[in-house]
Design a protein around this motif. Structure first.
Motif, short mmCIF file in Angstrom:
data_model
loop_
_atom_site.label_atom_id
_atom_site.label_comp_id
_atom_site.label_asym_id
_atom_site.label_seq_id
_atom_site.Cartn_x
_atom_site.Cartn_y
_atom_site.Cartn_z
N THR A 32 30.11 28.92 41.50
CA THR A 32 30.71 29.61 42.63
C THR A 32 29.66 30.44 43.36
O THR A 32 28.64 30.81 42.79
N THR A 33 29.93 30.70 44.61
CA THR A 33 29.08 31.59 45.40
C THR A 33 29.87 32.87 45.68
O THR A 33 31.04 32.99 45.32
N VAL A 34 29.26 33.78 46.36
CA VAL A 34 29.92 35.04 46.71
C VAL A 34 31.17 34.78 47.54
O VAL A 34 32.12 35.56 47.51
N GLU A 35 31.20 33.66 48.24
CA GLU A 35 32.36 33.32 49.06
C GLU A 35 33.62 33.07 48.24
O GLU A 35 34.73 33.17 48.75
N ALA A 36 33.47 32.75 46.96
CA ALA A 36 34.63 32.52 46.08
C ALA A 36 35.36 33.81 45.76
O ALA A 36 36.51 33.79 45.36
N GLY A 37 34.67 34.93 45.92
CA GLY A 37 35.26 36.22 45.58
C GLY A 37 34.90 36.65 44.17
O GLY A 37 34.28 35.92 43.42
N THR A 38 35.31 37.85 43.83
CA THR A 38 35.02 38.40 42.51
C THR A 38 35.89 37.72 41.45
O THR A 38 37.11 37.72 41.55
N LEU A 39 35.25 37.16 40.42
CA LEU A 39 35.96 36.52 39.33
C LEU A 39 36.05 37.44 38.10
O LEU A 39 36.85 37.20 37.21
N GLY B 19 33.02 45.08 40.01
CA GLY B 19 33.28 44.72 41.40
C GLY B 19 34.72 45.02 41.79
O GLY B 19 35.35 45.93 41.28
N ASP B 20 35.22 44.21 42.69
CA ASP B 20 36.58 44.38 43.21
C ASP B 20 37.58 43.71 42.26
O ASP B 20 38.06 42.61 42.51
N ARG B 21 37.87 44.38 41.16
CA ARG B 21 38.73 43.83 40.10
C ARG B 21 40.11 43.43 40.60
O ARG B 21 40.73 42.51 40.08
N ALA B 22 40.60 44.11 41.61
CA ALA B 22 41.95 43.83 42.11
C ALA B 22 42.06 42.43 42.70
O ALA B 22 43.13 41.83 42.69
N THR B 23 40.95 41.89 43.20
CA THR B 23 40.99 40.56 43.82
C THR B 23 40.66 39.44 42.83
O THR B 23 40.83 38.27 43.16
N ALA B 24 40.21 39.78 41.63
CA ALA B 24 39.79 38.76 40.66
C ALA B 24 40.91 37.79 40.29
O ALA B 24 40.66 36.58 40.24
#
Length: 165
Positions: A18-25, A30-35
């Motif tokens: 994945t790249t940064v475009e995939a979002g935080t996994l 990082g942005d844990r809420a979006t994982a």
């Protein structure tokens, strides 16, 4: 830029980074809420539930079966499977290593940080794959993107430690 980059591990195995475009996994930084949403999107792309280890920078390997729950499967820095589960590894400045048997039926994912490499995590993953029926001499591997030397200075002593390992 695409959210993922396909990697060739041969017939029967699908691999991607994945790249940064995939979002935080990561559920820890990082942005844990979006994982959770990013992980769900990735599972749809992959076409299978994804399991992740709780990475500890060691040499432990977990063998994943079809009974594994989505999400975390325990502490380890490598996962191997013969199941339909997709394996996920998280890296920042460490190196992802993806492995597959020649027929693609046994796959592995390794979080190869400095401490794990010194401890033998890649070799331990190969041995775990062999225990699942993969032939060591026929394994395929792809080393994924990682931080470069211009961005992450490693003291000579640490570089020597990894080189000796």
């Amino acid at each position: 830029m695409s959210a993922w980059v396909e990697a060739d591990l041969g017939p029967g195995a699908r691999a991607l980074f994945t790249t940064v475009e995939a979002g935080t996994l990561s559920l820890d930084v990082g942005d844990r809420a979006t994982a959770p949403d990013a992980r769900s999107r990735l599972a749809r792309v992959v076409g299978a539930p994804i399991v992740f280890p709780v990475q500890v920078h060691g040499a432990a390997v977990l063998t994943v079966d079809d009974e594994a729950e989505d999400g975390s499967v325990g502490e380890a820095d490598a996962l191997v499977t013969r199941s339909e589960r997709a394996l996920g590894i998280l890296v920042a400045d460490c190196v992802p290593v993806l492995l597959a048997s020649a027929d693609g039926l046994v796959v592995g994912a390794v979080h190869a940080g400095r401490r794990g490499v010194v401890a033998g995590v890649v070799a331990a993953a190969v041995e775990a794959m062999a225990a699942q029926g993969a032939r060591r001499e026929e394994l395929r591997a792809v080393v994924g993107p990682a931080i470069c030397g211009d961005c992450y200075e490693v003291p000579a002593e640490l570089a020597g430690e990894v080189e000796r390992a």
